[in-house]
Design a protein around this motif. Sequence first.
Motif, PDB file in Angstrom:
ATOM      1  N   VAL A  75      22.357  -5.522  -7.487  1.00  8.05           N
ATOM      2  CA  VAL A  75      21.884  -6.877  -7.207  1.00  8.05           C
ATOM      3  C   VAL A  75      20.353  -6.903  -7.213  1.00  8.05           C
ATOM      4  CG1 VAL A  75      21.898  -8.788  -5.555  1.00  8.05           C
ATOM      5  CG2 VAL A  75      23.923  -7.318  -5.774  1.00  8.05           C
ATOM      6  N   GLY A  76      19.775  -7.796  -8.007  1.00  6.22           N
ATOM      7  CA  GLY A  76      18.350  -8.070  -7.934  1.00  6.22           C
ATOM      8  C   GLY A  76      17.441  -7.168  -8.730  1.00  6.22           C
ATOM      9  N   PHE A  77      17.962  -6.195  -9.469  1.00  3.99           N
ATOM     10  CA  PHE A  77      17.102  -5.223 -10.142  1.00  3.99           C
ATOM     11  C   PHE A  77      16.374  -5.806 -11.357  1.00  3.99           C
ATOM     12  CE2 PHE A  77      19.430  -2.402  -7.467  1.00  3.99           C
ATOM     13  CZ  PHE A  77      18.587  -1.333  -7.246  1.00  3.99           C
ATOM     14  N   GLU A  78      16.805  -6.976 -11.817  1.00  5.21           N
ATOM     15  CA  GLU A  78      16.091  -7.610 -12.921  1.00  5.21           C
ATOM     16  C   GLU A  78      14.661  -7.987 -12.523  1.00  5.21           C
ATOM     17  OE1 GLU A  78      18.315 -10.646 -10.535  1.00  5.21           O
ATOM     18  OE2 GLU A  78      18.850  -8.757 -11.524  1.00  5.21           O
ATOM     19  N   ALA A  79      14.390  -8.038 -11.223  1.00  4.42           N
ATOM     20  CA  ALA A  79      13.028  -8.357 -10.763  1.00  4.42           C
ATOM     21  C   ALA A  79      12.016  -7.307 -11.188  1.00  4.42           C
ATOM     22  CB  ALA A  79      13.018  -8.503  -9.240  1.00  4.42           C
ATOM     23  N   LEU A  80      12.471  -6.096 -11.520  1.00  2.58           N
ATOM     24  CA  LEU A  80      11.552  -5.022 -11.922  1.00  2.58           C
ATOM     25  C   LEU A  80      11.176  -5.088 -13.401  1.00  2.58           C
ATOM     26  CD1 LEU A  80      13.165  -1.981 -10.061  1.00  2.58           C
ATOM     27  CD2 LEU A  80      11.020  -3.113  -9.475  1.00  2.58           C
ATOM     28  N   ASN A  81      11.849  -5.924 -14.159  1.00  2.11           N
ATOM     29  CA  ASN A  81      11.672  -5.908 -15.619  1.00  2.11           C
ATOM     30  C   ASN A  81      10.226  -6.119 -16.045  1.00  2.11           C
ATOM     31  OD1 ASN A  81      14.396  -5.454 -15.890  1.00  2.11           O
ATOM     32  ND2 ASN A  81      14.913  -7.577 -16.386  1.00  2.11           N
ATOM     33  N   ASP A  82       9.524  -7.025 -15.386  1.00  2.88           N
ATOM     34  CA  ASP A  82       8.168  -7.368 -15.808  1.00  2.88           C
ATOM     35  C   ASP A  82       7.088  -6.810 -14.885  1.00  2.88           C
ATOM     36  OD1 ASP A  82       9.169  -8.894 -17.966  1.00  2.88           O
ATOM     37  OD2 ASP A  82       9.555 -10.582 -16.620  1.00  2.88           O
ATOM     38  N   VAL A  83       7.465  -5.906 -14.008  1.00  2.85           N
ATOM     39  CA  VAL A  83       6.504  -5.350 -13.055  1.00  2.85           C
ATOM     40  C   VAL A  83       5.764  -4.180 -13.700  1.00  2.85           C
ATOM     41  CG1 VAL A  83       6.216  -4.227 -10.812  1.00  2.85           C
ATOM     42  CG2 VAL A  83       7.903  -6.053 -11.084  1.00  2.85           C
ATOM     43  N   LYS A  84       4.454  -4.217 -13.642  1.00  2.00           N
ATOM     44  CA  LYS A  84       3.625  -3.156 -14.201  1.00  2.00           C
ATOM     45  C   LYS A  84       2.898  -2.413 -13.080  1.00  2.00           C
ATOM     46  CE  LYS A  84       4.617  -4.737 -18.310  1.00  2.00           C
ATOM     47  NZ  LYS A  84       5.569  -4.014 -19.197  1.00  2.00           N
ATOM     48  N   GLY A  85       2.459  -1.199 -13.380  1.00  2.00           N
ATOM     49  CA  GLY A  85       1.661  -0.436 -12.436  1.00  2.00           C
ATOM     50  C   GLY A  85       2.497   0.381 -11.475  1.00  2.00           C
ATOM     51  N   GLY A  86       1.808   1.135 -10.628  1.00  2.00           N
ATOM     52  CA  GLY A  86       2.479   2.024  -9.696  1.00  2.00           C
ATOM     53  C   GLY A  86       3.281   1.275  -8.647  1.00  2.00           C
ATOM     54  N   LEU A  87       4.453   1.812  -8.317  1.00  2.00           N
ATOM     55  CA  LEU A  87       5.294   1.238  -7.277  1.00  2.00           C
ATOM     56  C   LEU A  87       6.208   2.322  -6.723  1.00  2.00           C
ATOM     57  CD1 LEU A  87       8.403   0.809  -8.570  1.00  2.00           C
ATOM     58  CD2 LEU A  87       7.237  -1.032  -9.771  1.00  2.00           C
ATOM     59  N   ILE A  88       6.787   2.017  -5.562  1.00  2.00           N
ATOM     60  CA  ILE A  88       7.689   2.960  -4.890  1.00  2.00           C
ATOM     61  C   ILE A  88       9.038   2.291  -4.705  1.00  2.00           C
ATOM     62  CG2 ILE A  88       8.074   4.380  -2.840  1.00  2.00           C
ATOM     63  CD1 ILE A  88       5.001   4.139  -2.335  1.00  2.00           C
ATOM     64  N   LEU A 149       0.739   7.370  -8.181  1.00  2.00           N
ATOM     65  CA  LEU A 149       0.787   5.914  -8.046  1.00  2.00           C
ATOM     66  C   LEU A 149      -0.503   5.271  -8.553  1.00  2.00           C
ATOM     67  CD1 LEU A 149       2.460   5.764  -4.539  1.00  2.00           C
ATOM     68  CD2 LEU A 149       3.460   4.907  -6.667  1.00  2.00           C
ATOM     69  N   ARG A 150      -1.633   5.872  -8.269  1.00  2.00           N
ATOM     70  CA  ARG A 150      -2.907   5.331  -8.749  1.00  2.00           C
ATOM     71  C   ARG A 150      -3.001   5.383 -10.270  1.00  2.00           C
ATOM     72  NH1 ARG A 150      -6.813   8.091  -4.092  1.00  2.00           N
ATOM     73  NH2 ARG A 150      -6.381   6.525  -2.448  1.00  2.00           N
ATOM     74  N   GLN A 151      -2.244   6.293 -10.878  1.00  3.09           N
ATOM     75  CA  GLN A 151      -2.201   6.383 -12.340  1.00  3.09           C
ATOM     76  C   GLN A 151      -1.143   5.466 -12.950  1.00  3.09           C
ATOM     77  OE1 GLN A 151      -1.550  10.553 -13.044  1.00  3.09           O
ATOM     78  NE2 GLN A 151      -3.532  11.153 -12.188  1.00  3.09           N
ATOM     79  N   GLY A 152      -0.420   4.731 -12.083  1.00  2.00           N
ATOM     80  CA  GLY A 152       0.560   3.773 -12.578  1.00  2.00           C
ATOM     81  C   GLY A 152       1.982   4.279 -12.645  1.00  2.00           C
ATOM     82  N   ASP A 153       2.274   5.453 -12.066  1.00  2.00           N
ATOM     83  CA  ASP A 153       3.641   5.976 -12.085  1.00  2.00           C
ATOM     84  C   ASP A 153       4.530   5.239 -11.090  1.00  2.00           C
ATOM     85  OD1 ASP A 153       2.865   7.791 -13.964  1.00  2.00           O
ATOM     86  OD2 ASP A 153       2.829   9.521 -12.622  1.00  2.00           O
ATOM     87  N   THR A 183       0.024   3.228   2.339  1.00  2.00           N
ATOM     88  CA  THR A 183      -1.259   2.711   2.824  1.00  2.00           C
ATOM     89  C   THR A 183      -2.436   3.306   2.069  1.00  2.00           C
ATOM     90  OG1 THR A 183      -1.218   4.373   4.604  1.00  2.00           O
ATOM     91  CG2 THR A 183      -0.402   2.167   5.135  1.00  2.00           C
ATOM     92  N   GLN A 184      -2.308   4.558   1.625  1.00  2.00           N
ATOM     93  CA  GLN A 184      -3.411   5.200   0.916  1.00  2.00           C
ATOM     94  C   GLN A 184      -3.484   4.784  -0.552  1.00  2.00           C
ATOM     95  OE1 GLN A 184      -5.866   7.312   2.192  1.00  2.00           O
ATOM     96  NE2 GLN A 184      -5.026   6.665   4.163  1.00  2.00           N
ATOM     97  N   SER A 185      -2.339   4.492  -1.148  1.00  2.00           N
ATOM     98  CA  SER A 185      -2.311   4.151  -2.573  1.00  2.00           C
ATOM     99  C   SER A 185      -2.359   2.651  -2.828  1.00  2.00           C
ATOM    100  CB  SER A 185      -1.039   4.710  -3.216  1.00  2.00           C
ATOM    101  OG  SER A 185       0.106   4.029  -2.721  1.00  2.00           O
ATOM    102  N   CYS A 186      -2.006   1.863  -1.781  1.00  2.00           N
ATOM    103  CA  CYS A 186      -1.906   0.396  -1.905  1.00  2.00           C
ATOM    104  C   CYS A 186      -0.797  -0.026  -2.868  1.00  2.00           C
ATOM    105  CB  CYS A 186      -3.224  -0.222  -2.346  1.00  2.00           C
ATOM    106  SG  CYS A 186      -4.587   0.066  -1.186  1.00  2.00           S
ATOM    107  N   ALA A 187       0.126   0.883  -3.197  1.00  2.00           N
ATOM    108  CA  ALA A 187       1.241   0.551  -4.082  1.00  2.00           C
ATOM    109  C   ALA A 187       2.324  -0.193  -3.302  1.00  2.00           C
ATOM    110  CB  ALA A 187       1.825   1.820  -4.695  1.00  2.00           C
ATOM    111  N   PRO A 188       2.973  -1.175  -3.909  1.00  2.00           N
ATOM    112  CA  PRO A 188       4.050  -1.884  -3.224  1.00  2.00           C
ATOM    113  C   PRO A 188       5.290  -1.011  -3.065  1.00  2.00           C
ATOM    114  CG  PRO A 188       3.926  -2.592  -5.501  1.00  2.00           C
ATOM    115  CD  PRO A 188       2.751  -1.685  -5.282  1.00  2.00           C
ATOM    116  N   VAL A 189       5.975  -1.192  -1.953  1.00  2.00           N
ATOM    117  CA  VAL A 189       7.241  -0.504  -1.696  1.00  2.00           C
ATOM    118  C   VAL A 189       8.374  -1.504  -1.888  1.00  2.00           C
ATOM    119  CG1 VAL A 189       8.657   0.663   0.030  1.00  2.00           C
ATOM    120  CG2 VAL A 189       6.194   1.123  -0.080  1.00  2.00           C
TER     121      VAL A 189
END
Length: 254
Positions: A75-88, A149-153, A183-189
């Motif tokens: 459920v809801g995984f289509e939300a990741l389709n257009d997301v760019k950059g580092g995330l967790i 994460l800072r490199q976009g992984d 908190t250190q990477s500022c990547a969204p969880v």
Amino acid sequence: MLWRVLMQMWLGVVLVLSMAYWAVGGLLFVIGGAVLVPLLPVENSRALGQWLLSVAFRIFLGFLRMCGVYECEYVGFEALNDVKGGLIIAPNHPALWDAVFILSKVHGLRCILKASLMHNPFLRGGSKLAGFIPNKPAHKMLQQSIEALRQGDRLLFFPEGTRTRKQEDCINTLQGGLGIIATQSCAPVWPVFIETNSDYLCKGWPLWHLPDKKIRMRITLGEPIASPPDESAAEFTKRLREVYVAALGGGEKR
């Protein structure tokens, strides 16, 4: 009674075939990793390893689904389709095979993996090729994760640190590592909520112990959570756990 006996026999056959699949697959990943890692640029070998693992997991889960072992609703995984950059991607962890379901669904993930599993013959080759990060030593894991994460992984991180214990209400106390990384990477969880009607492969469940009923799962992607600049790792971890409790705490098993 006869139907139950026949079902257990069938599941036993499926278990043997599954072990054979991973024995052959693990060997191929070890060979592939030994050949490809020295030859390809790091980014290319990781992308290839992640793609191969995703395909291997999809085939495996397709086989189990065809054999009637489980049903799973995403459920809801289509939300990741257009997301760019580092995330967790941060799921709760009710069972041993949770990572298989996530890695088969979300592409391009580097998993934070228990260090001992990096030496498992079934997982060693694939995890190395895909650029997985061992969870120990902790300081090195934190550094590698933040840099990735800072490199976009994209990272797959189980914030409980282990499978959910039966004595817990719905989720273990979260480990502090994810809060530090976020908190250190500022990547969204992106929290992921895994719900199941079965205790199969939960904490303390022996690998040889077959499920006693068809497993039904629902895996839901939650809304992303970001850490503001003035939030501490402990505050973020507390806020994140409240999200899991709100999503999982009041519901009965499906």
